[in-house]
Design a protein around this motif. Structure first.
Motif, mmCIF file in Angstrom:
data_model
loop_
_atom_site.group_PDB
_atom_site.id
_atom_site.type_symbol
_atom_site.label_atom_id
_atom_site.label_comp_id
_atom_site.label_asym_id
_atom_site.label_seq_id
_atom_site.Cartn_x
_atom_site.Cartn_y
_atom_site.Cartn_z
ATOM 1 N N PHE A 144 0.824 -1.214 0.000
ATOM 2 C CA PHE A 144 0.000 0.000 0.000
ATOM 3 C C PHE A 144 0.859 1.265 0.000
ATOM 4 O O PHE A 144 0.412 2.334 -0.376
ATOM 5 C CB PHE A 144 -0.920 0.037 1.232
ATOM 6 C CG PHE A 144 -2.125 -0.861 1.145
ATOM 7 C CD1 PHE A 144 -3.093 -0.648 0.172
ATOM 8 C CD2 PHE A 144 -2.301 -1.902 2.034
ATOM 9 C CE1 PHE A 144 -4.212 -1.477 0.090
ATOM 10 C CE2 PHE A 144 -3.412 -2.735 1.959
ATOM 11 C CZ PHE A 144 -4.373 -2.524 0.984
ATOM 12 N N GLY A 145 2.113 1.137 0.448
ATOM 13 C CA GLY A 145 2.983 2.301 0.577
ATOM 14 C C GLY A 145 2.859 2.912 1.959
ATOM 15 O O GLY A 145 2.371 2.254 2.882
ATOM 16 N N PRO A 146 3.287 4.185 2.120
ATOM 17 C CA PRO A 146 3.201 4.841 3.429
ATOM 18 C C PRO A 146 1.749 4.858 3.921
ATOM 19 O O PRO A 146 0.841 5.150 3.140
ATOM 20 C CB PRO A 146 3.698 6.263 3.151
ATOM 21 C CG PRO A 146 4.480 6.159 1.879
ATOM 22 C CD PRO A 146 3.870 5.048 1.088
ATOM 23 N N SER A 160 -3.949 9.443 5.933
ATOM 24 C CA SER A 160 -3.620 9.289 4.507
ATOM 25 C C SER A 160 -4.617 8.394 3.782
ATOM 26 O O SER A 160 -5.354 7.625 4.403
ATOM 27 C CB SER A 160 -2.206 8.716 4.353
ATOM 28 O OG SER A 160 -2.162 7.385 4.846
ATOM 29 N N GLU A 161 -4.617 8.493 2.466
ATOM 30 C CA GLU A 161 -5.467 7.640 1.625
ATOM 31 C C GLU A 161 -5.100 6.156 1.802
ATOM 32 O O GLU A 161 -5.967 5.294 1.876
ATOM 33 C CB GLU A 161 -5.301 8.028 0.144
ATOM 34 C CG GLU A 161 -6.344 9.017 -0.355
ATOM 35 C CD GLU A 161 -7.786 8.605 -0.017
ATOM 36 O OE1 GLU A 161 -8.183 7.497 -0.437
ATOM 37 O OE2 GLU A 161 -8.483 9.364 0.684
ATOM 38 N N ASN A 162 -3.781 5.883 1.843
ATOM 39 C CA ASN A 162 -3.336 4.496 2.008
ATOM 40 C C ASN A 162 -3.789 3.920 3.348
ATOM 41 O O ASN A 162 -4.068 2.730 3.455
ATOM 42 C CB ASN A 162 -1.807 4.410 1.910
ATOM 43 C CG ASN A 162 -1.313 4.680 0.507
ATOM 44 O OD1 ASN A 162 -2.094 4.634 -0.449
ATOM 45 N ND2 ASN A 162 -0.030 4.971 0.372
ATOM 46 N N HIS A 163 -3.822 4.784 4.341
ATOM 47 C CA HIS A 163 -4.303 4.362 5.662
ATOM 48 C C HIS A 163 -5.753 3.908 5.546
ATOM 49 O O HIS A 163 -6.135 2.850 6.065
ATOM 50 C CB HIS A 163 -4.156 5.530 6.644
ATOM 51 C CG HIS A 163 -4.444 5.185 8.082
ATOM 52 N ND1 HIS A 163 -5.708 4.924 8.543
ATOM 53 C CD2 HIS A 163 -3.613 5.054 9.152
ATOM 54 C CE1 HIS A 163 -5.649 4.657 9.846
ATOM 55 N NE2 HIS A 163 -4.396 4.724 10.240
ATOM 56 N N VAL A 167 8.176 2.553 3.905
ATOM 57 C CA VAL A 167 6.946 1.764 3.744
ATOM 58 C C VAL A 167 6.663 0.836 4.935
ATOM 59 O O VAL A 167 5.633 0.172 4.961
ATOM 60 C CB VAL A 167 6.968 0.928 2.436
ATOM 61 C CG1 VAL A 167 6.891 1.849 1.229
ATOM 62 C CG2 VAL A 167 8.192 0.022 2.380
ATOM 63 N N GLY A 168 7.584 0.796 5.904
ATOM 64 C CA GLY A 168 7.328 0.057 7.145
ATOM 65 C C GLY A 168 6.911 -1.386 6.957
ATOM 66 O O GLY A 168 5.859 -1.795 7.438
#
Ligand SMILES: [Zn+2]
Length: 319
Positions: free
Chosen positions: A65-67, A72-75, A140-141
């Motif tokens: 998903f990325g960051p 955020s949107e990815n969250h 990106v964890g």
């Protein structure tokens, strides 16, 4: 998560000694009191076994998903991803707005509850947010955020559809574990602080038999630190579980005080343990850097931690 001071290397003897002291002493039960059949169960029960390939795949999917920082949107996408994997489970939200030094953020802890027959709750926490200040760095964890999200999804798979002959198990995907600027008591563990406060007010905290935090648990070179902020007897029980499975060499070669999602619960007297590998790459060089990627991780590490914590739950159930 933050390491408060430099970790000290503990002697193996010290760890072993602590473990011996905490080992269940079933053979010492008075002869006049027969051991009930359920108490003898752990010795006959097959060792737990997570699907580590699946847990590793979850880690990769979450990382892709990325960051995934708060707001955020990815969250948002990840929230849906987690909820999609919990379809049919008993799921609750603990959502609120955090007022931080970087402004207001939506925070959402996701809780999945698996009821048991015993009165009491075992809570497993793992954060799913990634570091806000690193949002444009390529961070990106995979290990930090990815592995904790994934292992909880795999625990849900293991718990789903089975009658729990033990304590209820609650899985909590915590949000806002990371600081938005720099780690302090007020700029960190936003979700966990909110949840601890809420559970204190509604009486939930009193029912928690043990709380364990999963954080950065997929490093291929796995060495779980003995966190001196955690409850020693619970750390010892985890070590005893690891020993039963033959995984003890991955636990507690070093020790030091760790600040993580468990602290708001430790502060309120809940028996808590942080299960974390804070030696990620030589001298922890991959921690909070764009180098925290999938190639550093191993399904075997997820298996070691995953099976050990399931065994710990099993041992807690016998108490
Ligand atoms: Zn972190």
């Amino acid at each position: 998560m933050q390491l408060l001071v430099a970790m000290a290397v503990a002697t193996t003897a010290a760890c072993t000694k602590g473990t011996d002291a905490a080992a269940p002493a079933k053979s010492e039960s008075p002869a006049t009191t027969p051991v009930p059949p359920e108490a003898a169960a752990p010795d006959n029960a097959p060792p737990p076994h997570i699907d580590s390939k699946r847990a590793f795949r979850y880690t990769a999917e979450v990382t892709a998903f990325g960051p995934r920082y708060m707001g955020s949107e990815n969250h948002k996408k990840l929230e849906h991803y987690i909820l999609d994997h919990l379809k049919g489970d008993q799921v609750e939200d603990d959502a609120f707005t955090a007022d931080t030094v970087e402004g207001k953020f939506p925070v959402r802890n996701i809780i999945a509850k698996f009821p048991g027959t015993k009165d009491g709750i075992i809570v497993i926490l793992g954060h799913y947010d990634t570091v806000y200040p690193l949002r444009n760095s390529g961070f990106v964890g995979a290990n930090d955020g990815g592995s904790s999200t994934a292992i909880l999804l795999e625990y849900a798979n293991q718990l789903r559809g089975k009658k729990r002959d033990g304590y209820s198990v609650w899985l909590v995907w915590t949000d806002g574990e990371e600081a938005v600027r720099q780690w302090t008591n007020t700029d960190s563990v936003y979700g966990a602080r909110h949840l601890a406060e809420k559970w204190e007010k509604d009486g939930t905290l009193k029912k928690i038999k043990a709380l364990m935090v999963m954080d950065m648990i997929a490093d291929a070179d796995l060495d779980i630190v003995r966190d001196t902020n955690s409850t020693p007897s619970l750390l010892d029980l985890i070590y005893a579980a690891a020993e039963r499975l033959g995984y003890q060499s991955h636990f507690y070669a070093s020790q030091g005080p760790i600040a993580d999602d468990h602290l708001p619960f430790v502060k309120r007297g809940v028996p808590s343990a942080d299960v974390i590998d804070l030696d990620y790459g030589y001298n922890n060089v991959f921690h909070h850097t764009p180098q925290d990627t999938m190639d550093k991780l191993s399904p075997k590490s997820l298996e070691i931690v995953g099976d050990t914590i399931l065994e710990t739950i099993h041992m807690l159930d016998q108490r």
